[in-house]
Design an enzyme around this catalytic site. Sequence first.
Site, mmCIF file in Angstrom:
data_model
loop_
_atom_site.group_PDB
_atom_site.id
_atom_site.type_symbol
_atom_site.label_atom_id
_atom_site.label_comp_id
_atom_site.label_asym_id
_atom_site.label_seq_id
_atom_site.Cartn_x
_atom_site.Cartn_y
_atom_site.Cartn_z
ATOM 1 N N CYS A 121 -0.120 7.687 8.858
ATOM 2 C CA CYS A 121 1.170 7.316 8.278
ATOM 3 C C CYS A 121 1.454 8.042 6.967
ATOM 4 C CB CYS A 121 1.268 5.813 8.079
ATOM 5 S SG CYS A 121 -0.002 5.090 7.027
ATOM 6 N N HIS A 168 0.211 0.845 4.281
ATOM 7 C CA HIS A 168 1.141 1.584 5.133
ATOM 8 C C HIS A 168 2.134 2.343 4.251
ATOM 9 C CE1 HIS A 168 3.420 2.656 8.622
ATOM 10 N NE2 HIS A 168 4.491 2.012 8.223
#
Length: 322
Positions: free
Chosen positions: A102, A180
């Site tokens: 990510c 994230h």
Amino acid sequence: CFPFPHLQFCISNMSSDWCTIESDPGVFTELLESVGVKGVELEELWTLDDDSLAQLDPVFGLIFLFKWTPGSDTSLAHQTPLTADETPPDLFFARQVTTNACATQAILSVIFNSEHKGVQLGSTLSEFKSFTSSFPPDLKGEAIGASAELQQAHNSFARKDSFLHEGRQHVATGNEDVFHFVAYLPFGNKVYELDGLQSGPILIGELEDESKMWYSIARAAIQKRMDASPEIKFNLMAVVGDRRTLLEDQLAKDPDSAQLQADLAAQHAKREQWKLENQRRRHNYVPLCVELLKALAMKGSLTDLAKQAGERVKTKYQSGKA
């Protein structure tokens, strides 16, 4: 026939071969430069006011890191991803299908969608973007995970663990915090949140007034995300133009400016510091630690030092519970 012979794809085990990397501007800047990107660097942000961001212009995008519970929805309430028909055809959006990718994917989202002439992708990423331009988001994500060049650049910042077999990378376990990355960027006259765990891009605002900066809209969305989080574990970086290039252009117009010369020297010093820190990140310190422990044991002081360290840990633990 494969149209881009310079691109290399490794399909097997691609999801398990991407490591976690540190959220640091020096790491991400070197990562981009290692795959041929020029004219771009990252800056860590401590504030989101317009004046601070204006000093970094041009700002191509923002990368926001937050703590995430695997399996939970990363979107905020009342945010609905755009469908394929609603998404602008030239907006690059990829689903995250590769574990731990990510960070790299968020940065790619920014530079692939930048309309600024100062962003130079280089041959590797230019070919990748062209090759995947007609792919749906899921397949774009698969292509990122299968790219040998991107995987190698990403994993070059793997945390070294000498107690694993050589060649394996550290992967976060169940008792470690998981984070994230999402990207915020302008595209056309609109501002989007690109989150690889969503089905599509999220439209967060429109630039109806030309005098309004796009990051004012992004700031409001980021603030909502921070307010909704139960923990204060965030990191925010801006993807900006290479400060050295900008200062060199200004110096060409005003070569006698002492302030510009000092600012350029500071930027070169920052890059040298980043280089040193990245070398330390890649270094394996375990052999040094082992030799130090051996030396302490030979002197007969290791046992006492270990007891003292244990007492300090115990005292710190007990004071924390009080």
